[in-house]
Every structure is written in C-alpha cells, then in structure tokens.
Design an enzyme around this catalytic site. Structure first.
Site, PDB file in Angstrom:
ATOM      1  CG  ASN A   1      -0.416  -0.085   2.510  1.00 33.90           C
ATOM      2  OD1 ASN A   1       0.784  -0.325   2.638  1.00 33.90           O
ATOM      3  ND2 ASN A   1      -1.215   0.108   3.536  1.00 33.90           N
TER       4      ASN A   1
ATOM      5  CD  GLU B   1       2.494  -0.239  10.184  1.00 40.02           C
ATOM      6  OE1 GLU B   1       3.320   0.337   9.466  1.00 40.02           O
ATOM      7  OE2 GLU B   1       1.278  -0.292   9.937  1.00 40.02           O
TER       8      GLU B   1
ATOM      9  CB  CYS C   1      -1.874  -0.640   8.811  1.00 41.22           C
ATOM     10  SG  CYS C   1      -0.697   0.677   8.725  1.00 41.22           S
TER      11      CYS C   1
HETATM   12  O1  G3H Z   1      -0.777   1.009   6.026  1.00 41.77           O
HETATM   13  C1  G3H Z   1      -0.064   1.408   6.919  1.00 41.77           C
HETATM   14  C2  G3H Z   1       0.510   2.727   6.885  1.00 41.77           C
HETATM   15  O2  G3H Z   1       1.582   2.803   7.786  1.00 41.77           O
HETATM   16  C3  G3H Z   1      -0.510   3.808   7.147  1.00 41.77           C
HETATM   17  O3  G3H Z   1       0.024   5.040   6.862  1.00 41.77           O
HETATM   18  O4  G3H Z   1      -1.607   6.533   8.051  1.00 41.77           O
HETATM   19  O5  G3H Z   1      -0.012   7.424   6.376  1.00 41.77           O
HETATM   20  O6  G3H Z   1      -1.932   6.012   5.657  1.00 41.77           O
HETATM   21  P1  G3H Z   1      -0.932   6.320   6.728  1.00 41.77           P
END
Ligand code: G3H
Length: 496
Positions: free
Chosen positions: A169, A264, A298
């Site tokens: 992502n 993570e 996430c």
């Molecule tokens: O998908 C996991 C990412 O660490 C979320 O990052 O809050 O910048 O979308 P974000």
C-alpha cells in the site's frame, strides 16, 4: 512512461531488472513475476524472479559495502541522502504512474506518496546528523562504591545489513522509511519490495543509484516469496529486519533469530464516538479514515463504536458523505478504486456475506465489479460477526452501537490488534482517560488514525507490531550502543 527516459536502464525488453552491486541486472533464472494491474486485472509489468544464489551475492556485497560506509563521515552520508531526496521528488510523475498502475492508488495520492517520501529522506538526513552526532559521557563515582577512576564514552554504531520489506500500500514511502534511517546510521540495505508495487520501488531505488551511493550499499531483489522470502528473512547475513505488512510478520518474527526486529502488522483501528462529539467532524473523519485508498491502510478506521443515543444521526451523516464518494479507476482520481488483488476482493466479500447472514444492516447495496467494491457501511454489527474483529483492508466499515464508553473500550481492547484508535468528544478530560484505557500504540483525539507526519512515533501493541517507527525511533532502532571506557589511575588524595 514507466521504465523510459531517466529510467530506461532499469528495464530489459519488458522485464524490469533487479539492482545489485551498483548495477541493474537480469536474473539467471530467466523467469519473471507478473504484476497484475488491479483495475484491468491484466499483467501490466514484469519483474525478475531472483534466485537464492543471487540473494547470497547481494548479501555478500551488502556486508562489504557497509564496512566502508560506516566509516564515511556522517555529513557525507547526509549529503547523499539529500541528493537522493531531490532526485526522487524531481521524478515524482513516472513513479506515481507506477503506483497508479500497480496498486490502483488514486493519481493525486500517488504523487503525494512520492513527495512525502522525498521529504522523509531529507528529514531523516537532518535528524540523523543530530541524533548520531552526539553521545554520552558518564563517570564512575555516581555509582555506589566507585571512585572517579572510569570515564565512559558512548556512541551509536550501525547494526550492519538491514533487510527492508515494505507492503503494497506504500511501496515507496514505507520503503524509504526503512532505507533512509538505515543508511544515515551507517547500515547497508537490502530491499525486498512487495510484488504489487515492485516497479515503483525499483524506480525509487534508481533515484538512490543516480545520487551516487557506493556499489553494493543498496540492493533491491524481486522474486517469488516461495523462492526467496524465507531465504532472505532467515539469511545469516541479515542484521536487522524492518517489515510492514500482514500476518507474514508474525511468521518472520518466529523464524528470524537473534536480530532486532521492527514490525508493523496491521490493525483494527477503532473509532469511539461519544454523545457530546462534534458529529460533523466525526462523520468527515470516519469517511476519510475508513474509505481513503479504499480502506487499504493499516491506520484506516476499521470499526466505529458509536453511542446509541447519537448513532442514528451519525450514521445518516456518514451515509450522506459516502454518497458523494466517486468510485472508479485510479487514473481519474476516484475516491474509491479497485482493491489490490482478486483474492483480497474475495476476502472482503466473505466478511460482507458473513455480516449479511448474521443480520447486519446494509446502508448501501453491496456492489462489486472485478476488484472494485463500492463503499459500504454496515450498521448494527454485533460481536458475533467476523467483520467486528477482522481487518477487511477494503472499503467496508462496520458500526457497532454501544451503550457506554466502557463497552467501546472493552471492544477495542478485546482485539488482538493494537495499532491506533481514536475518540471523538468535546471533553478533553474524558478523551485523556479513554486514551489511557485503550490498548493501542497511538490514540488520536478528534481525528482519524494516521501514521504521519512521518517523524511522529508510530507503533503497534499486541499483534500490531514490535518496536516503534517514526524517523528518530527508526534511526535509534537501527543502531546499537558502543562504549569505550577510559580507566584512570587510582586517585591520589595528596594531589591538589
Ligand atoms: O498502512 C499502513 C501505513 O503505515 C498507514 O500510513 O496513516 O499514512 O496512511 P498512513
């Protein structure tokens, strides 16, 4: 176009090369891994299927290159990172185009990801100079029974070879959030990009190549997880693993051995809405938090826990906003775009059908075309439904109505995940007490969960991860403390 102009040397025919020993290479396997465009569901790119032998060579050169890199002055390391950041931002358009085609990221968000990544690299260079530029000085007579005969100097030294495994992502941003701290701290880096997102990652690596980092210091290997996945994570040449992704992380942490881990691994980020909340603010954040990039973050809002007394009003406000979301291909910047793979769409559908059988209220009709799923709010979700606990990673959001704050906190804490959570209330005292009670790495007050700004600490509790990210935390995590102790002669009390 991807792989053209500045990037022409990273492709051979229609297969992107992998990066090792400072060069772009074809794998001796003669095989490739196809990358399926989530929108067209056809092969869009191909990358090399690297072999275990090639991984061994990469590890060898990463080890050798790291030794001299660690001796390169800190200011020079920072200078190269600043250069890479500038090149990355200069080439935001072709890199963003890869993100649109490989992971169906909406066009504007794709550009934002690349700019954010350049900024992260620069910030990391600056922060690294400060963090690594100072050490500690201790004296022995502060501990009982000791004379002032020992001076202890501490400094931070690199770990060695850092293996970076980012998710689909954010294949650029979550790659540089591992690469930049590793490099500024004097480590070398081996990047294993996700399959979807590998081509964007290879373009990003080329920007580091153009900046002029020494040969072997940065490598990027592509290939099948079944061939090189475990081989990489269990490789004796690896001194640290930084991973972002799903359940695979738990398997990696069990097999990895004695190396520091930064993990993570997703979340079930809860949004608790109290009776006194600003409901317009809550609705706007729930829709943005739940549906941006089709919920494939996430930190997406993954369950709304709403006080019964305001639930009808809030659900209506959320539905009004959902009706305004545009649904379609990423090229025209639709709000909701196809999810990354067919199996991901099937998984989401399974959660939706389970909720249907068990009596959830569908606020919209469930519509799916290929990998494209229309945004869906499920009201009156109960704890016996899978969607109350599982992470859809898609544009489907459950609402659970609660009768007390305690009920909301209980649901949040009963989850195996503990990444982020949020609470909407006008009462800051209540918000602080709820934040204390929520077993998550971060609690946002009156805003949806989010990782950024990228220098903020970012960490998950329970199955959501190990260690803390954020620029300073990552730099520290990718170093160890070294001490040198100067032993002085016993004090002579006659002196002075
Ligand atoms: O998908 C996991 C990412 O660490 C979320 O990052 O809050 O910048 O979308 P974000």
């Amino acid at each position: 176009m991807a792989g053209s102009g500045t990037f022409a040397e990273i492709i051979d025919g229609d297969v992107f090369k992998y990066y090792a020993q400072g060069h772009w290479n074809k794998s001796s396997s003669g095989k490739f891994v196809p990358i399926i465009n989530p929108t067209t569901r056809k092969t869009h790119f191909k990358v090399q299927a690297c072999t275990q032998k090639e991984v061994n060579r990469v590890m060898e050169s990463a080890k050798t290159a790291q030794k001299s890199w660690a001796k390169t002055p800190l200011w020079k390391r920072a200078e190269l990172l600043h250069k890479a950041a500038a090149i990355l931002k200069e080439h935001k358009a072709p890199i963003a185009e890869c993100l649109v085609k490989e992971i169906a990221k909406p066009a504007k968000d794709a550009v934002t990801e690349v700019i954010r990544s350049g900024d992260l690299v620069s910030y990391c260079a600056e922060e690294g100079v400060r963090i690594l530029g100072e050490g500690k000085f201790l004296v022995s007579d502060s501990f009982p029974g000791n004379e002032r005969t020992k001076y202890c100097l501490t400094s931070k030294i690199p770990l060695g070879v850092v293996l970076a495994i980012p998710p689909f992502n954010y294949p650029v941003n979550l790659a540089v959030s591992k690469i930049a701290p590793a490099l500024i701290a004097g480590n070398s880096i081996v990047l294993k990009p996700p399959t979807q997102g590998a081509v964007a990652a290879l373009h990003m690596v080329h920007c580091f190549h153009l900046a002029g980092f020494p040969e072997g210091l940065i490598s990027c290997v592509t290939g099948k997880g079944s061939e090189i996945g475990d081989f990489l994570t269990m490789h004796p040449g690896v001194n640290c693993i930084s991973f972002t992704g799903g359940d695979t992380g738990i398997a990696i942490s069990k097999k990895a051995g004695m190396v520091p881990l930064q993990m993570e691994l997703g979340g079930k980020d809860a949004c608790i809405v109290l009776e006194d909340a600003d409901l317009d603010l809550a609705a706007a954040n729930i829709v943005k938090g739940g549906f941006s990039y089709s919920g494939q973050r996430c930190t997406a809002v993954k369950v709304a826990l709403v006080m019964e007394s305001v639930a009808n009003t809030l659900v209506k406000k959320i539905n009004d906003k959902i009706a305004k979301l545009t649904v379609g291909p990423p090229e025209i910047d639709s709000d909701v775009t196809p999810v990354v793979t067919e199996s991901s769409a099937n998984f989401i559908e399974g959660l939706v059908m389970d909720a249907k059988e068990k009596g959830a209220t569908f606020c919209q009709e469930y519509v799916r075309e290929g990998n494209l799923i229309w945004p869906l709010l499920l009201d009156n979700v109960r704890p016996d439904m899978r969607i109350a606990w599982e992470e859809p990673f898609g544009p489907v959001l459950p609402v659970i109505r609660i009768n007390s704050v305690e009920e909301g906190i209980h649901h949040c804490n009963a989850s195996n995940f503990g990444l982020q959570g949020c609470v909407f209330t006008r009462d800051i005292n209540k918000a602080m007490l709820i934040s204390d009670a929520m077993e998550t790495g971060t609690v946002q007050i009156n805003s949806a969960p989010a990782r950024g700004p990228d220098h903020f600490p970012f960490q998950g509790l329970k199955d959501s991860g190990i260690g803390s990210q954020g620029i300073a935390n990552s730099i520290n995590m990718m170093t160890k403390v070294k001490t040198t102790i100067i032993n002085l002669p016993a004090p002579s009390y006659t002196m002075g």
